[in-house]
Design a protein around this motif. Structure first.
Motif, mmCIF file in Angstrom:
data_model
loop_
_atom_site.group_PDB
_atom_site.id
_atom_site.type_symbol
_atom_site.label_atom_id
_atom_site.label_comp_id
_atom_site.label_asym_id
_atom_site.label_seq_id
_atom_site.Cartn_x
_atom_site.Cartn_y
_atom_site.Cartn_z
ATOM 1 N N ILE A 157 0.860 -1.183 0.000
ATOM 2 C CA ILE A 157 0.000 0.000 0.000
ATOM 3 C C ILE A 157 0.899 1.237 0.000
ATOM 4 C CG2 ILE A 157 -1.714 1.302 1.297
ATOM 5 C CD1 ILE A 157 -2.581 -1.389 2.544
ATOM 6 N N GLU A 158 0.608 2.179 -0.879
ATOM 7 C CA GLU A 158 1.383 3.418 -0.906
ATOM 8 C C GLU A 158 0.463 4.583 -1.230
ATOM 9 O OE1 GLU A 158 4.386 2.840 -3.882
ATOM 10 O OE2 GLU A 158 3.050 3.477 -5.509
ATOM 11 N N ALA A 159 0.997 5.761 -1.024
ATOM 12 C CA ALA A 159 0.182 6.954 -1.279
ATOM 13 C C ALA A 159 1.055 8.065 -1.849
ATOM 14 C CB ALA A 159 -0.491 7.433 0.003
ATOM 15 N N VAL A 160 0.423 8.880 -2.705
ATOM 16 C CA VAL A 160 1.069 10.095 -3.215
ATOM 17 C C VAL A 160 0.391 11.276 -2.527
ATOM 18 C CG1 VAL A 160 1.521 11.541 -5.227
ATOM 19 C CG2 VAL A 160 1.615 9.023 -5.425
ATOM 20 N N VAL A 161 1.183 12.039 -1.773
ATOM 21 C CA VAL A 161 0.662 13.182 -1.009
ATOM 22 C C VAL A 161 0.967 14.464 -1.776
ATOM 23 C CG1 VAL A 161 0.706 14.430 1.181
ATOM 24 C CG2 VAL A 161 1.090 11.934 1.145
ATOM 25 N N THR A 162 -0.068 15.238 -2.047
ATOM 26 C CA THR A 162 0.089 16.539 -2.710
ATOM 27 C C THR A 162 -0.119 17.641 -1.678
ATOM 28 O OG1 THR A 162 -0.721 15.657 -4.810
ATOM 29 C CG2 THR A 162 -0.753 18.067 -4.547
ATOM 30 N N PHE A 163 0.854 18.554 -1.606
ATOM 31 C CA PHE A 163 0.809 19.612 -0.601
ATOM 32 C C PHE A 163 0.294 20.922 -1.206
ATOM 33 C CE2 PHE A 163 4.252 16.719 0.650
ATOM 34 C CZ PHE A 163 3.828 16.390 1.928
ATOM 35 N N HIS A 164 -0.187 21.765 -0.322
ATOM 36 C CA HIS A 164 -0.581 23.111 -0.727
ATOM 37 C C HIS A 164 0.645 23.938 -1.098
ATOM 38 C CE1 HIS A 164 -4.876 23.550 0.004
ATOM 39 N NE2 HIS A 164 -4.760 22.828 1.109
ATOM 40 N N THR A 165 0.459 24.833 -2.024
ATOM 41 C CA THR A 165 1.412 25.923 -2.184
ATOM 42 C C THR A 165 1.030 26.994 -1.157
ATOM 43 O OG1 THR A 165 0.040 27.075 -3.794
ATOM 44 C CG2 THR A 165 1.612 25.461 -4.651
ATOM 45 N N GLU A 166 1.917 27.954 -0.935
ATOM 46 C CA GLU A 166 1.573 29.060 -0.033
ATOM 47 C C GLU A 166 0.294 29.743 -0.512
ATOM 48 O OE1 GLU A 166 4.402 32.017 0.947
ATOM 49 O OE2 GLU A 166 5.989 30.591 1.483
ATOM 50 N N PRO A 179 6.982 19.487 -3.647
ATOM 51 C CA PRO A 179 6.391 18.665 -4.710
ATOM 52 C C PRO A 179 5.693 17.445 -4.105
ATOM 53 C CG PRO A 179 8.767 18.321 -4.585
ATOM 54 C CD PRO A 179 8.457 19.444 -3.644
ATOM 55 N N PRO A 180 4.829 16.783 -4.869
ATOM 56 C CA PRO A 180 4.157 15.579 -4.354
ATOM 57 C C PRO A 180 5.181 14.534 -3.887
ATOM 58 C CG PRO A 180 3.139 16.303 -6.394
ATOM 59 C CD PRO A 180 4.377 17.130 -6.225
ATOM 60 N N GLN A 181 4.817 13.829 -2.823
ATOM 61 C CA GLN A 181 5.716 12.818 -2.252
ATOM 62 C C GLN A 181 5.013 11.465 -2.195
ATOM 63 O OE1 GLN A 181 7.283 13.958 1.572
ATOM 64 N NE2 GLN A 181 7.953 16.001 0.857
ATOM 65 N N THR A 182 5.720 10.440 -2.568
ATOM 66 C CA THR A 182 5.210 9.070 -2.423
ATOM 67 C C THR A 182 5.640 8.542 -1.066
ATOM 68 O OG1 THR A 182 5.357 8.706 -4.811
ATOM 69 C CG2 THR A 182 5.205 6.756 -3.410
ATOM 70 N N VAL A 183 4.665 8.090 -0.283
ATOM 71 C CA VAL A 183 4.969 7.637 1.079
ATOM 72 C C VAL A 183 4.483 6.210 1.262
ATOM 73 C CG1 VAL A 183 4.852 9.990 1.997
ATOM 74 C CG2 VAL A 183 2.803 8.560 2.010
ATOM 75 N N GLU A 203 3.614 5.818 6.822
ATOM 76 C CA GLU A 203 3.679 7.273 6.873
ATOM 77 C C GLU A 203 2.346 7.939 6.536
ATOM 78 O OE1 GLU A 203 7.933 8.623 5.333
ATOM 79 O OE2 GLU A 203 7.017 7.191 3.955
ATOM 80 N N ILE A 204 1.394 7.159 6.002
ATOM 81 C CA ILE A 204 0.163 7.751 5.505
ATOM 82 C C ILE A 204 -0.630 8.449 6.603
ATOM 83 C CG2 ILE A 204 -2.091 7.261 4.470
ATOM 84 C CD1 ILE A 204 -0.770 5.030 2.855
ATOM 85 N N GLN A 205 -0.682 7.831 7.779
ATOM 86 C CA GLN A 205 -1.582 8.306 8.836
ATOM 87 C C GLN A 205 -1.363 9.780 9.187
ATOM 88 O OE1 GLN A 205 -1.466 6.010 12.427
ATOM 89 N NE2 GLN A 205 -3.179 7.087 13.339
ATOM 90 N N LYS A 206 -0.124 10.241 9.253
ATOM 91 C CA LYS A 206 0.126 11.610 9.704
ATOM 92 C C LYS A 206 -0.351 12.647 8.681
ATOM 93 C CE LYS A 206 4.952 11.836 8.094
ATOM 94 N NZ LYS A 206 6.356 12.076 8.531
ATOM 95 N N TYR A 207 -0.617 12.176 7.444
ATOM 96 C CA TYR A 207 -1.088 13.109 6.419
ATOM 97 C C TYR A 207 -2.606 13.090 6.252
ATOM 98 C CZ TYR A 207 3.844 13.300 5.101
ATOM 99 O OH TYR A 207 5.213 13.469 5.130
ATOM 100 N N VAL A 208 -3.264 12.032 6.779
ATOM 101 C CA VAL A 208 -4.710 11.922 6.569
ATOM 102 C C VAL A 208 -5.511 11.996 7.866
ATOM 103 C CG1 VAL A 208 -4.399 10.547 4.480
ATOM 104 C CG2 VAL A 208 -4.714 9.377 6.684
ATOM 105 N N SER A 209 -4.821 11.905 9.013
ATOM 106 C CA SER A 209 -5.546 11.832 10.278
ATOM 107 C C SER A 209 -5.251 13.057 11.129
ATOM 108 C CB SER A 209 -5.115 10.560 11.026
ATOM 109 O OG SER A 209 -5.744 10.482 12.279
ATOM 110 N N GLN A 210 -6.303 13.555 11.831
ATOM 111 C CA GLN A 210 -6.117 14.671 12.750
ATOM 112 C C GLN A 210 -6.373 14.184 14.178
ATOM 113 O OE1 GLN A 210 -8.984 17.854 12.348
ATOM 114 N NE2 GLN A 210 -10.406 16.597 11.172
ATOM 115 N N ASP A 211 -5.332 13.668 14.804
ATOM 116 C CA ASP A 211 -5.440 13.122 16.160
ATOM 117 C C ASP A 211 -5.182 14.214 17.187
ATOM 118 O OD1 ASP A 211 -5.932 10.566 15.191
ATOM 119 O OD2 ASP A 211 -3.783 10.179 14.925
#
Length: 787
Positions: A184-193, A263-267, A271-279
């Protein structure tokens, strides 16, 4: 995919697999129909993955045409926007009320708004058709089981799709794609400023009435936050939103700022949880902040349901949280990413029923996703204990009986979202629906989009034609000029004013032509008085000094006569100039009429003859032009009265002409010469002086008598001069056309309004070009994307 009814009848009648039945086919069927039936029969045997791949391929075949139409609509919108700006500029400038009203009837703005809406829909359609997967959106209010259902359908757990009890735990929009792979992998796309400030922070500032403009992330970092803002709108909701902005985004900036613009990162899965979950900790503080910089996450995994092909589930952000921007994100996601949508709702155990939050969510989704009733499914989440079954049944019945105004493609599905059976109860009917219906839905929607665009094309065409017609009324110089020159009915205007003004002046001069010119008379009287006071006769002592030789009195007397005559004639020279000044004064009167009544003052600010000559140089230099000839002749008319004066006074000045030949010497002079030296009572010098004075007086008196005849002449000359001028400029054949042509060429100098019109004409030409540009962009064949 929906099969043709005729094909179905054929398949049931003859059997697709029985070769013997082929011989029984009617000879009336064409080869094309046979091929079509065989193709559809083959289609029934294909697996789901292949069918979905074909649907996606068919969609992507339209992208080029949609892109072309999208670009053309964008060009059309650009032209219409520019034209609307010009239209708004023109309205206050329009002088004629009728034209102004006509301009206001052109409804470009509403058409632009409609066309922009269709442009956005077309962009969304292109984005949806560009997807490499068929996407199923999952939407639900917080705590209804949306994340739980996603876990069941994808096989993912809490570390990837958080579905824990308590507060909202999904942090970012996630797209989960089925892909046969072990990891299982994910590509995370971040906001620009820029996108972060616009999409995340700005909604808070607007909602909370925080007025400072943020140009960059440092402006946000340096913003003077307090625990509670004094400018905050009162209420617990706003205070809670403010706390979310302050505690999460502001104080936590150091925990995620580094990720903005990355730039987008493959994780990996870990590592996915810290980008999709708000604990959060027990004090409601975020444990980590990385997810705040995330724009979206695309997760790839192997779904439990085998052979589903290019299918993706889109986790649309939950509603009801205090996190702003989710609603806009939901609408954007539904419009661009989703083909069908699953609404998830969990009825209560004891009290149940649809709430306004449910219908509001449905209505919002309907604004983003076309044909929602044909693309939506409702999943009623059944507790694993089954204790809310009555609620599920009741709410399903409300939908079936239309007690609530929500429509779905299929009856409500009652299923336990946490059960493995959710794949069969929920996923299977949705997948089957995609296989059989999505192509027709897409085709229907694409045709609807095109039809709306073509209808707008026709409306735009009509408005552009109307705008072209109205534009003819705006800055219509010729029409405006004709009204100024001859009036609307041809019986008023500048041409009539010129005729009236010059005619009135001529009548005045006609009345004066048999009267003395008091100015000229006064000048003559002054001149005669000067002749008498300034005779030029030498004093007696001067005569005596010059008379040194005895017996030469006669010669000196002749010499004195010549000097006195020369001195006397000099006095009359100024009268010629005075008479010309009298003529110039009349020319100035004519000039005044032309400058004021004829509005020619801006063509020349000179007086008298110079005015007429300057106007003449601005007139066409053609031999048959009476107008130019009239102005040129009156300007050149510079009557020399010196010749007239000389003819009047020279015969009298001859008295002062001494001739050695007595036959031509005047009798008066001869008599005076004879008498020289015969008087014994006076000296010779005194006698010469007396004789000169007597002769001089005789000549002056004679000249005065002659000048009395000239007192009428300046008025007569002025009248005839003006009368001749009017013959040239008012009464000559074709003269009105000459005035028309001349004033048309000089209209901006003659009428101030035409200066403004000159500026408006530039605007008119710009509008005309924009109309033509818009018409060119509004060509029917350019806006079509379907055959």
């Amino acid at each position: 995919m929906v099969l043709d009814a005729e094909v179905l009848r054929y398949l049931f009648a003859v059997g697709a697999s029985d070769p013997s039945n082929h011989a029984k086919r009617s000879h009336q069927h064409t080869n094309t129909m046979e091929n079509r039936k065989i193709m559809n029969a083959d289609f029934l045997g294909r697996d789901r993955a292949t069918q979905i791949a074909d649907i996606i391929k068919q969609r992507q075949g339209l992208i080029k045409n949609i892109t072309t139409a999208e670009e053309k609509i964008k060009n059309l919108l650009s032209s219409l926007h520019e034209l609307e700006v010009k239209r708004q500029e023109i309205i206050p400038q329009v002088r004629e009320a009728g034209a102004s009203v006509s301009l206001e009837t052109i409804k470009l703005e509403s058409l632009i708004n409609k066309l922009e809406a269709e442009y956005e829909k077309l962009k969304n359609l292109k984005t949806r058709f560009s997807n490499s997967t068929l996407n199923i959106g999952v939407v639900g209010r917080m705590g209804q089981g949306k994340s739980t259902l996603l876990q069941s359908l994808t096989g993912l757990s809490d570390d990837v799709i958080p579905a824990r009890q308590g507060k909202a735990c999904t942090a970012a929009r996630s797209t989960i794609c089925h892909r046969s792979q072990r990891e299982i992998e994910a590509v995370v796309t971040f906001h620009t400023e820029k996108s972060f400030l616009k999409e995340v922070i700005l909604p808070y500032f607007q909602k909370l009435n925080l007025t400072r403009k943020l140009d960059n992330i440092d402006d946000f970092a340096n913003y003077k936050f307090t625990e509670i803002s004094n400018t905050l709108v009162e209420g617990a909701t706003y205070e809670t939103m403010y706390e979310r902005l302050y505690k999460d985004y502001y104080r936590g900036l150091g925990g995620y700022k580094r990720l903005l613009n990355q730039p987008p990162q493959t994780v990996t899965r870990e590592e996915i949880q810290k980008y999709v979950s708000q604990d959060r900790d027990p004090k409601n503080n975020l444990i980590d902040y990385e997810h705040l910089a995330v724009r979206n996450v695309r997760i790839s995994c192997n779904f439990p349901k085998a052979d589903i092909g290019q299918i993706a589930l889109v986790d649309v952000p939950g509603m009801g949280d205090f996190k702003l921007g989710d609603e806009k994100l939901m609408l954007e996601t539904l419009g661009k990413e989703v083909d069908v949508v699953l609404f998830v709702s969990q009825p209560g155990n004891d009290r149940y029923g649809w709430e306004t939050q449910d219908t509001d969510l449905y209505d919002k989704a309907a604004t983003a996703l076309n044909d929602l009733a044909d693309r939506a499914f409702m999943v009623l989440n059944l507790h694993s204990t089954g204790n809310n079954l009555n609620g599920c049944d009741s709410q399903k019945a409300d939908v079936d009986k239309r007690n609530v105004r929500m429509e779905f493609a299929k009856p409500c599905i009652i299923a336990n979202c946490a059960s493995d059976n959710a794949n069969n109860k929920v996923f299977e009917p949705v997948l089957k629906y995609l296989e059989t219906e999505i192509t027709e839905l897409d085709k229907k929607y694409a045709h609807t989009c095109q039809q709306r665009i073509l209808e707008l094309h026709e409306q735009v065409k009509n408005e552009l034609n109307k705008a072209g017609e109205v534009l003819q009324q705006f800055a219509n110089e010729r029409k405006q000029f004709d009204e100024y020159f001859t009036g609307k009915s041809g019986d008023s205007g500048l041409w009539l004013e010129i005729q009236k003004g010059l005619g009135k002046l001529l009548y005045k001069l006609r009345d004066k032509r048999e009267t003395e010119d008091p100015t000229f008379k006064e000048r003559v009287e002054q001149t005669i008085a000067s002749c008498r006071s300034d005779t030029g006769i030498p004093l007696v002592q001067e005569i005596e000094d010059r008379q040194t030789v005895k017996g030469r009195e006669q010669g000196l007397y002749f010499r004195y006569l010549e000097e006195v005559r020369a001195h006397l004639s000099r006095h009359f020279l100024s009268l010629d100039c005075d008479l010309q000044q009298s003529l110039e004064a009349v020319k100035s009167e004519v000039k005044k009429v032309l400058a004021e009544d004829g509005r020619l003052k801006n063509l020349s600010n000179s007086e008298g003859s110079v005015f007429f000559m300057e106007i003449a140089t601005q007139l066409p230099d053609i031999s048959e032009s009476n107008l130019r000839l009239g102005f040129k002749k009156i300007g050149e008319l510079n009557l020399s009265f010196s010749g007239r004066i000389q003819r009047l006074i020279r015969p009298h000045l001859d008295i002062l002409v001494p001739k050695r030949n007595t036959s031509v010497t005047s009798s008066i002079v001869q008599e005076e010469v004879k008498n020289l030296g015969t008087t014994s009572n006076t000296s010779e010098s005194q006698e010469v002086y007396n004789r000169l004075k007597h002769t001089h007086e005789q000549v002056v008196k004679a000249c005065e008598t002659e000048f009395n005849k000239l007192y009428f002449e300046p008025n007569q000359v002025a009248y005839y001069m003006v009368e001749d001028f009017l013959d040239r400029v008012l009464y000559a054949k074709g003269i009105e056309k000459e005035w028309d042509y001349f004033l048309w060429e000089k209209r901006q100098q003659v009428w101030h309004e035409f200066k403004l019109l000159g500026e408006r004409i530039k605007v008119k030409e710009e509008c005309k070009n924009l109309i033509e540009q818009a018409k060119s962009a509004n060509q029917l064949h350019l806006l079509r994307f379907l055959d």
